[in-house]
Design a protein around this motif. Sequence first.
Motif, short mmCIF file in Angstrom:
data_model
loop_
_atom_site.label_atom_id
_atom_site.label_comp_id
_atom_site.label_asym_id
_atom_site.label_seq_id
_atom_site.Cartn_x
_atom_site.Cartn_y
_atom_site.Cartn_z
N UNK A 22 0.87 -1.18 0.00
CA UNK A 22 0.00 0.00 0.00
C UNK A 22 0.90 1.22 0.00
N UNK A 23 0.70 2.11 -0.96
CA UNK A 23 1.57 3.28 -1.08
C UNK A 23 3.04 2.87 -1.19
N UNK A 24 3.28 1.76 -1.88
CA UNK A 24 4.64 1.32 -2.13
C UNK A 24 5.31 0.57 -1.00
N UNK A 25 4.61 0.37 0.10
CA UNK A 25 5.18 -0.32 1.25
C UNK A 25 4.23 -1.42 1.71
N UNK A 302 -4.18 11.46 -9.44
CA UNK A 302 -3.73 11.26 -8.05
C UNK A 302 -3.90 9.81 -7.58
N UNK A 303 -3.40 9.53 -6.38
CA UNK A 303 -3.49 8.23 -5.73
C UNK A 303 -3.01 7.12 -6.65
N UNK A 304 -1.72 7.16 -6.98
CA UNK A 304 -1.11 6.10 -7.80
C UNK A 304 0.16 5.62 -7.10
N UNK A 305 0.31 4.29 -7.05
CA UNK A 305 1.51 3.67 -6.53
C UNK A 305 2.06 2.73 -7.59
#
Length: 400
Positions: A22-25, A302-305
């Motif tokens: 989530x969000x890259x983590x 917006x909101x892209x990982x």
Amino acid sequence: MEFKCTRFRPLSLNIPKPLFPLAGQAMVHHPISACKKIPNLAQIYLVGFYEEREFALYVSSISNELRIPVKYLKEDKPHGSAGGLYNFRDLIMEDSPSHIFLLNCDVCCSFPLPEMLEAHKRYGGIGTILVIKVSPEKADQFGELVADADTNELLHYTEKPETFVSDRINCGVYVFTPEIFTAISGVSTQRKDRANLRRQSSFEALQSATRSLPADFVRLDQDILSPLAGKKQLYTYETMDFWEQIKTPGMSLKCSGLYLSLFRYNSPHLLTEGDGTKSAIITGDVYIHPSAKVHPTAKIGPNVSISANARVGAGVRLMNCIILDDVEIKENAVVIHSIVGWKCAIGRWSRVQAEGDHNAKLGVTILGEAVNVEDEVVVTSCIVLPNKTINVSVQQEIIL
């Protein structure tokens, strides 16, 4: 703490749910990172049913990153949310901690742990619960509680009531003193005593066995919180920030966006910027892994990982989506309100999209691992299992 989950499929077919990014983590990384803010933190334990080998690499990596010992503990059988804690009490108490935090992996919030600890010390009880105010229509999906307006003492607690009790709910984040183990032990002892006192026929004993719980299976909500409410032992700390529960892939997309927005305040270095000159046009909160390759003419956010080794071609448009490792998105493709699984390929001029209702079954499009969407194909509001090729446009389908 986290257990095996079926509602997170097809994404959990490849990776344990707590390690889904989530969000890259990794999902579990967000509460673990929050723990680093706790003063004098000695140890972090992850408790669950997954095999230890599935967490070995992550545990080693996060221990080195945070410089705090992190260990994974596998439960041999279900012990309940409180029983699982009690099962590993000897390990937990090795360093004689003054306080113990208990966090559920599948909640998304800002984890105000230092503030909770300070409040807990002022209250003087054995436990403090993070709570949040929600709409009355939503409250009955969670544990509802009533607290004293002046002292914040927990007065009443009920799990998923049939009738409305309160618009304050349990967030699944706690801080306890070691006395919590005495309370858990008391529940187990009471069950054993009741079992020993029963004098029943064999038929009655069989009927009772199907209804009763094992002595070592202790639920935190029904067996600890409810009985101790109103006894000046449990208190609440209310958060005014965001809070969500991550039960489905759709909610993971929403929560990824919430964590990206949080990065704006606590980890701005993780967010990507770009104006379309030498890099892609970036709007809103976006995370792009350093190894990913994104064409300067793409528009992201917006909101892209975007995860490791992903390739995003010229003219691509990405909004409200998670792009996982090794994905290729070819020229002029569009991805909106979707999660694109590992090693997927999306063809030129194709669209992968949905309406963005995070609570609906098909509100977010999910592509499992190694799905190939051919050129000029539109995939709308679908769940696609791994290793499928989509060569015609589809909508509102689960493709097995």
